[in-house]
Design an enzyme around this catalytic site. Structure first.
Site, PDB file in Angstrom:
ATOM      1  N   CYS A   1       0.853  -1.188   0.000  1.00  0.00           N
ATOM      2  CA  CYS A   1       0.000   0.000   0.000  1.00  0.00           C
ATOM      3  C   CYS A   1       0.892   1.244   0.000  1.00  0.00           C
ATOM      4  O   CYS A   1       2.016   1.216   0.467  1.00  0.00           O
ATOM      5  CB  CYS A   1      -0.889  -0.037   1.246  1.00  0.00           C
ATOM      6  SG  CYS A   1      -1.946   1.378   1.456  1.00  0.00           S
TER       7      CYS A   1
ATOM      8  N   SER B   1       0.878   3.798   1.837  1.00  0.00           N
ATOM      9  CA  SER B   1       1.327   4.223   3.170  1.00  0.00           C
ATOM     10  C   SER B   1       2.599   3.503   3.613  1.00  0.00           C
ATOM     11  O   SER B   1       3.417   4.077   4.327  1.00  0.00           O
ATOM     12  CB  SER B   1       0.246   3.966   4.219  1.00  0.00           C
ATOM     13  OG  SER B   1      -0.954   4.528   3.809  1.00  0.00           O
TER      14      SER B   1
ATOM     15  N   HIS C   1       5.284   5.455   2.109  1.00  0.00           N
ATOM     16  CA  HIS C   1       5.505   6.738   2.795  1.00  0.00           C
ATOM     17  C   HIS C   1       6.513   6.573   3.932  1.00  0.00           C
ATOM     18  O   HIS C   1       7.295   7.486   4.203  1.00  0.00           O
ATOM     19  CB  HIS C   1       4.183   7.269   3.388  1.00  0.00           C
ATOM     20  CG  HIS C   1       3.275   7.882   2.362  1.00  0.00           C
ATOM     21  ND1 HIS C   1       3.673   8.193   1.083  1.00  0.00           N
ATOM     22  CD2 HIS C   1       1.978   8.257   2.432  1.00  0.00           C
ATOM     23  CE1 HIS C   1       2.659   8.732   0.413  1.00  0.00           C
ATOM     24  NE2 HIS C   1       1.616   8.777   1.212  1.00  0.00           N
TER      25      HIS C   1
ATOM     26  N   HIS D   1       0.356  -3.710   6.243  1.00  0.00           N
ATOM     27  CA  HIS D   1      -0.849  -3.587   7.075  1.00  0.00           C
ATOM     28  C   HIS D   1      -2.088  -4.067   6.342  1.00  0.00           C
ATOM     29  O   HIS D   1      -3.193  -3.938   6.846  1.00  0.00           O
ATOM     30  CB  HIS D   1      -1.029  -2.131   7.511  1.00  0.00           C
ATOM     31  CG  HIS D   1      -1.177  -1.196   6.348  1.00  0.00           C
ATOM     32  ND1 HIS D   1      -0.107  -0.830   5.566  1.00  0.00           N
ATOM     33  CD2 HIS D   1      -2.261  -0.587   5.807  1.00  0.00           C
ATOM     34  CE1 HIS D   1      -0.526  -0.028   4.603  1.00  0.00           C
ATOM     35  NE2 HIS D   1      -1.840   0.122   4.719  1.00  0.00           N
TER      36      HIS D   1
ATOM     37  N   CYS E   1      -7.082  -3.036   3.789  1.00  0.00           N
ATOM     38  CA  CYS E   1      -6.834  -1.591   3.675  1.00  0.00           C
ATOM     39  C   CYS E   1      -7.439  -0.996   2.403  1.00  0.00           C
ATOM     40  O   CYS E   1      -8.517  -0.436   2.435  1.00  0.00           O
ATOM     41  CB  CYS E   1      -5.361  -1.215   3.761  1.00  0.00           C
ATOM     42  SG  CYS E   1      -5.150   0.578   3.656  1.00  0.00           S
TER      43      CYS E   1
END
Ligand code: COD
Ligand code: ZN
Ligand code: ZN
Length: 376
Positions: free
Chosen positions: A47, A49, A52, A69, A176
């Protein structure tokens, strides 16, 4: 071999510090303590994130850590006091917890648990310790989940049992990306049949918003992206029109207002760009439009617009994980997937073996993948 109560040695992708590639290491995973669950991860998605954190964009992250996650797996063992899942159950780890007792959990309109707040990066279990070590060093977790590892341990409030028939390579996306986008449409915005929608940003999240708008019966779904290569997939999933702001002289909100007799009912920002958040607001009708903020902007940024935009009747809102209460909704979403209420396979552009995880991140950074699912 029964591993219950024992330390498990297994492979995990460790991020030792920002701006580094992930390193596949042998780690030790301690057994679950009271109110904890140890899970064998079967499939996990990459993902934005996660990236990031690698890029160092989230200031308060704790290193070293194990990212990931969005996943599905099977319970290996449980600690004392756990009753909602048992060894052998198919489960999804939940980065948004649901304890069921705190203020956030008892509020019907909230999906934020106060016990384990997703915005607070402690990198540790609820008891402030870690279950991961590597080369004698403590390894932190990531938003209470950490799924780029063959085995992980999560608090009981961060995991839920799903249907035995769930295909785990698809169900992982419900952890997610899919739920974040889909829920923003059907749950946060509550898109109605016949309404008009605009979706800004056609990554995994924006495309999942499109799926949600379509399931909700929207009559028009306008997909917006600066990369026209994203349009074919958007149309395949339900977009009725596609617009590239680069191909228009006028600001994008004027283009959308013109296309929709003054603006859409629902506009979704799925990029994390504050300028586009304002564009989304302006693209919604002045008298009844709603703008939903889905993207996460840099933590020091602020939104600035005239309050008159709201006085006339617009609504601005935001949601994490599509506003879904995680323990209540994830099993329902998995059952809806099995019942073919929606499909998620269109979002999975690549499948890779777990050890090729860095290749999966490269595909995401180059804009070539929507979702890469890693299989163990
Ligand atoms: N105008 C139009 N399109 C743009 C612009 C622009 N100015 N800038 C970028 N885009 C397009 C890109 O071409 C790309 O297609 C798309 O926007 C963004 O897609 P991705 O692939 O970068 O991102 P996603 O869909 O995977 O995720 C984007 C979010 C910002 C939504 C994501 O990073 C995020 O913040 N996640 C949701 C928040 C959340 O709940 N996080 C918790 C766990 S993820
Ligand atoms: Zn995510
Ligand atoms: Zn709670």
């Amino acid at each position: 071999m029964d591993t219950t109560g024992k330390v498990i040695k297994c492979k995990a992708a460790v991020l030792w510090g920002p701006h580094q590639p992930l390193k596949i290491e042998e780690i030790e995973v301690a057994p679950p303590k009271a109110h904890e669950v140890r899970i064998k991860i079967i499939a996990t998605g990459i993902c934005r994130s996660d990236d990031h954190i690698i890029e160092g964009l989230i200031q308060d992250s704790k290193y070293p850590l194990i990212l990931g996650h969005e996943a599905a797996g099977i319970v290996e063992s449980v600690g004392d006091g756990v009753t909602t899942v048992k060894p052998g159950d198919k489960v999804i780890p939940l980065f948004v917890a649901q304890c069921g007792e705190c203020r956030g959990c008892v509020e019907p309109k909230s999906n934020m648990c106060c016990k384990a707040q997703v915005g607070q990066h402690t990198g540790l279990m609820l008891d402030n310790t870690s279950r991961f070590t590597c080369k004698g060093k403590l390894i932190h977790n990531f938003i209470s989940t950490s799924t780029f590892t063959e085995y992980t341990v999560v608090d009981e409030i961060n995991v839920v049992k799903i249907h035995d028939d769930a295909p785990l390579d698809e169900a992982c996306l419900i952890g997610c990306g899919f739920s974040t986008g889909y829920g923003s449409a059907v749950n946060a915005a509550k898109v109605e049949p016949g309404s008009t929608c605009a979706v800004f940003g056609l990554g995994g999240i924006g495309l999942s918003v499109i799926i949600g708008c379509k399931v909700a019966g929207a009559s028009r779904i306008i997909a917006v992206d600066v990369n026209s290569n994203k349009f074919a997939k958007a149309k395949e999933l339900g977009a009725t029109e596609c617009v590239n702001p680069k191909e228009h002289e006028n600001p994008i909100h004027e283009v959308i207002q013109k296309m929709t007799n003054g603006g859409v009912h629902y506009a979704f920002e799925c990029i994390g760009n504050t300028d586009i958040m304002v564009s989304a607001l302006l693209s919604s009708h002045f008298s009844c439009g709603t703008a939903v903020m889905v993207g996460v902007a840099p933590s020091d940024s602020t939104l600035s617009f005239s309050p008159l935009l709201l006085l006339t009747g617009r609504t601005v809102k935001g949601a994490i994980f599509g506003g879904f209460k995680s323990k209540d909704c994830v099993p329902e979403l998995v059952s809806d997937l099995i019942a073919k209420k929606f499909k998620v396979d269109g979002l999975v552009t690549h499948k890779l073996p777990f050890h090729e995880i860095n290749k999966g991140f490269d595909l995401l950074r180059k804009g070539e993948s929507i979702r890469t699912v890693l299989e163990f």
